[in-house]
Scaffold this active site. Sequence first.
Site, short mmCIF file in Angstrom:
data_model
loop_
_atom_site.label_atom_id
_atom_site.label_comp_id
_atom_site.label_asym_id
_atom_site.label_seq_id
_atom_site.Cartn_x
_atom_site.Cartn_y
_atom_site.Cartn_z
N PRO A 85 -3.81 3.28 8.33
CA PRO A 85 -3.96 1.88 7.92
C PRO A 85 -2.93 1.46 6.89
O PRO A 85 -2.66 2.18 5.92
CB PRO A 85 -5.38 1.85 7.34
CG PRO A 85 -6.10 2.89 8.13
CD PRO A 85 -5.09 3.99 8.32
N CYS A 86 -2.35 0.27 7.13
CA CYS A 86 -1.19 -0.15 6.34
C CYS A 86 -1.51 -1.24 5.33
O CYS A 86 -0.62 -1.71 4.63
CB CYS A 86 -0.09 -0.64 7.27
SG CYS A 86 -0.61 -2.04 8.30
N ASN A 87 -2.77 -1.66 5.24
CA ASN A 87 -3.12 -2.82 4.41
C ASN A 87 -2.55 -2.74 3.00
O ASN A 87 -2.09 -3.73 2.45
CB ASN A 87 -4.64 -2.96 4.32
CG ASN A 87 -5.31 -2.92 5.68
OD1 ASN A 87 -5.09 -1.99 6.44
ND2 ASN A 87 -6.11 -3.91 5.99
N PHE A 89 0.05 -1.18 1.94
CA PHE A 89 1.50 -1.02 1.88
C PHE A 89 2.24 -2.23 2.41
O PHE A 89 3.46 -2.30 2.34
CB PHE A 89 1.93 0.22 2.66
CG PHE A 89 1.33 1.50 2.18
CD1 PHE A 89 1.64 2.00 0.92
CD2 PHE A 89 0.42 2.20 2.95
CE1 PHE A 89 1.08 3.18 0.46
CE2 PHE A 89 -0.13 3.38 2.50
CZ PHE A 89 0.19 3.88 1.25
#
Length: 344
Positions: A85-87, A89
Amino acid sequence: MTKFKLAEFFSGPGGMGYGASISKIKDSSIEHAWATDYDQDSCNTYKRNIKSRDVYCEKIENFFNLVDKKKIILPRFDCFAYGFPCNDFSNVGEQLGFKGKFGPLYSYGVELINRYHPKWFVAENVGGIKSSNEGKSFTKILKDLEEAGKGYDLTVHKYKFEEYGIPQARHRIIIVGIKKELKLKFKVPKPTFKTITSKEALSNIPKNAFNNELTNNSKQVIERLKYIKPGMSAFNSIIPKHLQLNVKGAKISQIYKRLDPNKPSYTVTGSGGGGTHVYHWKENRALTNRERARLQTFPDSFVFEGSKESVRKQIGMAVPVLGAKIVFEAILKTFAGVKYPSID
């Protein structure tokens, strides 16, 4: 015939997984062993479209506990993929990095590599991960992945998918790791620089295509779009005062932004509220989910499960299918000793 058995974390609806399933060279291919994700609709979509022995719909925080208690018996696998999950970054947001809820989730992939020592792995995240926490987060992630298991040779690259024939300006960091003991070096595939425009990507969609329902746009949204030209947004268009957005602080350039029919789409996202749905260059409306899926290079035969909003989120969070295919086929060629055009 060499068949790699693929395991996946954070599999989502299967952008990476489907890309792997259609990746093959003369004597090599990839077969799914198992996948896991916490979202039930994503798991249902994955099961429907990708032949995988098992799809576990579990929170990643519980996964190894269930494995240790033998409530999950993992099928054999020898390679691994995860788009953690990239939220925390992403450039859209606070860039909390490891201080956020999602930042530390990459470590579960490291744990899997430590336990099972796959021959190779692919990790994917947003381009903003390189600058999060002044670059300290990314340095830590690379160190942990390189030292995981018995050690891995990493190839790290920021892919600009519009340069690879994907009809979307989507920039993602992809890390390919290969066991050091195998003494193989993955090389980044050379961009094709074949431009696919939004208009080309969205042409000839069958009227009865799955997930192709129109969004109910309000009268105000329809009126606002009339003043926005192709390629422009609500923040760089001349709009009557009563239709202007009452937004304080940062102006996000993609709010109520129309596509430019002569260019690839801007980045399709899975989060956010009004104004983030991606808007047609000519018609005064948001794109349908099938149109959004086209920009992510899912085939029309790929059916998404869940509500319209759930499907929208699944599509926006996915890896472009054909982008994943390019990376996976380069890995297959690396292992088969087949040369291919690369950037180094």
